[in-house]
Design an enzyme around this catalytic site. Sequence first.
Site, PDB file in Angstrom:
ATOM      1  CG  ASP A   1      -5.200   6.085   2.416  1.00 57.69           C
ATOM      2  OD1 ASP A   1      -5.227   5.723   3.602  1.00 57.69           O
ATOM      3  OD2 ASP A   1      -4.340   6.846   1.938  1.00 57.69           O
TER       4      ASP A   1
ATOM      5  CB  CYS B   1      -3.619   1.454   7.088  1.00 60.50           C
ATOM      6  SG  CYS B   1      -3.460   2.858   8.207  1.00 60.50           S
ATOM      7  NE  ARG B   2      -4.431   1.541   1.791  1.00 58.70           N
ATOM      8  CZ  ARG B   2      -4.248   2.316   0.724  1.00 58.70           C
ATOM      9  NH1 ARG B   2      -5.128   2.292  -0.260  1.00 58.70           N
ATOM     10  NH2 ARG B   2      -3.203   3.123   0.655  1.00 58.70           N
ATOM     11  CB  SER B   3       0.395  -3.584   2.729  1.00 61.58           C
ATOM     12  OG  SER B   3       1.192  -2.617   3.348  1.00 61.58           O
TER      13      SER B   3
ATOM     14  CB  CYS C   1      -0.972  -0.023   1.174  1.00 63.71           C
ATOM     15  SG  CYS C   1      -0.180  -0.061   2.803  1.00 63.71           S
TER      16      CYS C   1
ATOM     17  CG  ASN D   1       4.456  -1.754   5.107  1.00 61.93           C
ATOM     18  OD1 ASN D   1       5.581  -2.061   5.474  1.00 61.93           O
ATOM     19  ND2 ASN D   1       3.482  -2.635   5.098  1.00 61.93           N
TER      20      ASN D   1
END
Length: 165
Positions: free
Chosen positions: A125, A16-18, A11, A14
Amino acid sequence: MTAPKSVLFVCLGNICRSPTGEGVLQNLVEQRGLEDQIQIDSAGTIGYHEGNPADRRMRNHASQRGYDLLSRSRKITADDLERFDLVIAMDRQNLADIMSIDSSAENVRLLSHFLDDNWPEDVPDPYYGGADGFETVLDMIEAACPAILDRLLGREFESPAETNQ
Ligand code: 4NP
């Protein structure tokens, strides 16, 4: 035993999402006893949060669903594109940023490649938004992980979104 397969979630930051991709897939791999066969990591397209743990809000939401997010932020490198069997971008900007490192990379997919058309194309995001955003991240990643695991294990998987990419 065949060589382990590896996947890198990517993301922007690095944090939150990934890291959530990494934690949710790791959980699934452990549930199925596949730790020896699958290696999972995550990275960001920017190095701004280098060395930081996942965002506290993301960790809290993930923990409510039973996931520990243990990653430390790092920036993606050109070597990652060679080393990992599969690289998964959370949104189209991440995908473009990854492809700008190596435009010939053939192992990069959007996370939504592993979802049907009822889901958005991008994992939104959550960083500047509220609680709903973190829940959406978890919903999308949980929905995609079984198909991602199938792909890594070499099982037949026809993406519902194959024609979109
Ligand atoms: P991520 O979220 O890409 O899912 O880790 C973000 C983290 C940090 C920032 C933006 C998005 N930031 O602007 O610092």
